[in-house]
Design a protein around this motif. Sequence first.
Motif, short mmCIF file in Angstrom:
data_model
loop_
_atom_site.label_atom_id
_atom_site.label_comp_id
_atom_site.label_asym_id
_atom_site.label_seq_id
_atom_site.Cartn_x
_atom_site.Cartn_y
_atom_site.Cartn_z
N TYR A 92 0.86 -1.18 0.00
CA TYR A 92 0.00 0.00 0.00
C TYR A 92 0.90 1.23 0.00
CZ TYR A 92 -4.44 -2.41 0.76
OH TYR A 92 -5.56 -3.18 0.60
N PHE A 93 0.58 2.18 -0.87
CA PHE A 93 1.44 3.35 -1.02
C PHE A 93 1.68 4.07 0.30
CE2 PHE A 93 -0.10 3.01 -5.47
CZ PHE A 93 1.13 3.02 -6.12
N LYS A 94 0.60 4.39 1.00
CA LYS A 94 0.73 5.16 2.24
C LYS A 94 1.48 4.36 3.30
CE LYS A 94 -2.02 7.98 5.46
NZ LYS A 94 -3.41 8.43 5.79
N HIS A 95 1.24 3.06 3.34
CA HIS A 95 1.95 2.20 4.30
C HIS A 95 3.45 2.19 4.02
CE1 HIS A 95 2.47 -2.03 6.21
NE2 HIS A 95 2.72 -1.08 7.08
N VAL A 96 3.83 2.08 2.75
CA VAL A 96 5.25 2.09 2.40
C VAL A 96 5.89 3.41 2.82
CG1 VAL A 96 6.89 2.05 0.48
CG2 VAL A 96 4.99 0.43 0.54
N ALA A 237 -13.02 -0.86 -3.87
CA ALA A 237 -13.95 0.05 -3.20
C ALA A 237 -14.13 -0.28 -1.72
CB ALA A 237 -15.30 0.03 -3.90
N LEU A 238 -13.53 -1.37 -1.26
CA LEU A 238 -13.67 -1.77 0.14
C LEU A 238 -12.83 -0.88 1.05
CD1 LEU A 238 -13.42 -5.66 -0.28
CD2 LEU A 238 -15.47 -4.23 -0.24
N ASP A 251 -7.55 2.84 9.01
CA ASP A 251 -8.82 3.22 8.38
C ASP A 251 -8.47 3.71 6.98
OD1 ASP A 251 -11.36 3.92 7.70
OD2 ASP A 251 -11.59 5.51 9.18
N GLU A 252 -8.35 2.77 6.05
CA GLU A 252 -7.88 3.09 4.71
C GLU A 252 -8.68 2.33 3.66
OE1 GLU A 252 -5.63 5.31 3.89
OE2 GLU A 252 -4.97 5.81 5.93
N GLY A 253 -8.74 2.86 2.47
CA GLY A 253 -9.40 2.20 1.36
C GLY A 253 -8.44 1.26 0.64
N VAL A 254 -8.99 0.18 0.10
CA VAL A 254 -8.18 -0.76 -0.67
C VAL A 254 -7.67 -0.10 -1.96
CG1 VAL A 254 -8.19 -3.03 -1.82
CG2 VAL A 254 -9.39 -2.73 0.34
N ASP A 255 -8.28 1.00 -2.35
CA ASP A 255 -7.85 1.67 -3.58
C ASP A 255 -6.43 2.23 -3.49
OD1 ASP A 255 -8.47 3.67 -1.77
OD2 ASP A 255 -9.72 4.83 -3.15
N ASP A 256 -5.82 2.20 -2.31
CA ASP A 256 -4.43 2.63 -2.14
C ASP A 256 -3.45 1.50 -2.43
OD1 ASP A 256 -2.53 4.71 -1.38
OD2 ASP A 256 -2.16 3.52 0.44
N ILE A 257 -3.97 0.33 -2.82
CA ILE A 257 -3.13 -0.84 -3.05
C ILE A 257 -2.19 -0.61 -4.24
CG2 ILE A 257 -4.67 -2.08 -4.66
CD1 ILE A 257 -4.14 -4.61 -2.93
N PRO A 285 -2.71 -1.94 4.92
CA PRO A 285 -2.66 -0.50 4.67
C PRO A 285 -1.95 0.23 5.81
CG PRO A 285 -4.83 -1.10 5.45
CD PRO A 285 -4.06 -2.38 5.30
N ALA A 286 -1.93 1.53 5.70
CA ALA A 286 -1.24 2.36 6.69
C ALA A 286 -1.89 2.24 8.06
CB ALA A 286 -1.26 3.82 6.24
N GLY A 287 -1.09 2.60 9.08
CA GLY A 287 -1.64 2.70 10.43
C GLY A 287 -1.18 1.64 11.39
N ASN A 288 0.02 1.08 11.20
CA ASN A 288 0.52 0.09 12.14
C ASN A 288 1.08 0.76 13.39
OD1 ASN A 288 1.47 -1.39 9.17
ND2 ASN A 288 -0.01 -2.36 10.51
#
Length: 320
Positions: A92-96, A237-238, A251-257, A285-288
């Motif tokens: 996930y972009f934001k997670h990376v 869209a999930l 709390d992230e959308g799968v669209d960031d994959i 996704p982000a937020g660990n």
Amino acid sequence: MSDPFGLGTFAGGDGDPFPGLVLGGGERVLDLRAAFGDDATTLALLRDWDGTLPRLRALAAEPAGPVAPYADVRPLPPVAPSGQILCAGANYFKHVRQIAYTFMRQGGDERPESAVRAEAEDISARRATSEEPYMFAGLPSALSGATDDVVLRGPGVQHDWELELAVVVSRGGQDIPEEDAMEHVAGYAISNDISTRDVMQRPGFPMTDFLMTKNRPTFFPTGPYIVPREFVPDYRALRIELKLNGKAMQDEGVDDIIYGVERLIAYASTVVTLAAGDLILTGSPAGNAGHHDNRWLVAGDVMEGSITGLGTQRNRCVAA
């Protein structure tokens, strides 16, 4: 199309596992042994998915067999812990970006904030142009149910959460073309890839130890059930949400994959032979915990995980 339903494995009052059809938006569970035989399992149903799915649609419309309130059964891992678990990392972009930023700061990088964040952004952008996804194997023995306790075993104390969209394979194969990949998907479920960060790298040994980090018993809470692909027209869209003691941490959308389900299936099938019942975890996704001031899991914590339309997990953390 019938109303949405789920497929899982449950235990009733006698403790015996049975395949169940989840109806009424998660309110009732139909025991499928009446329709498929006393020896029926969720895995067996997945192995004949083309024949199973029409029968499940018919049973959802006119249930035949014992029906129990969902609250009266215990969700087990939806598929018996015998198949492969293939996990996508840094997907996930934001997670990376968060991982890169935390790694640089914890490594003593004292550059200005703008410089560190710019490099983290660049690292994230380069992931999308890599030739291949990054995937690793999980162990079925680490699977647990959607309401089971997570046992925080040592060594290591930096226990972290990673709520993920899991793909359940219905049809196996090798070298699956990306354009055909979705025909190999039975449906989707929730999985939480618990990871102990402070044992991820062994001192003096330049390799990552994912056996120790991610594969301890109970470290893959999965379920509560599988939702067939036909009820998830667009997995991008999930939305993925994990709460820790009631506070939203992810709390992230799968669209960031970065690499979607199609690419992951195609890539994984060039390495292993996929089979019905295999799980492909698509990344967190982000937020660990590292993003939340290193707020690691401790005994007494309660994680609540949800993905749009796929049910809810509620796992309590306990000491070994």
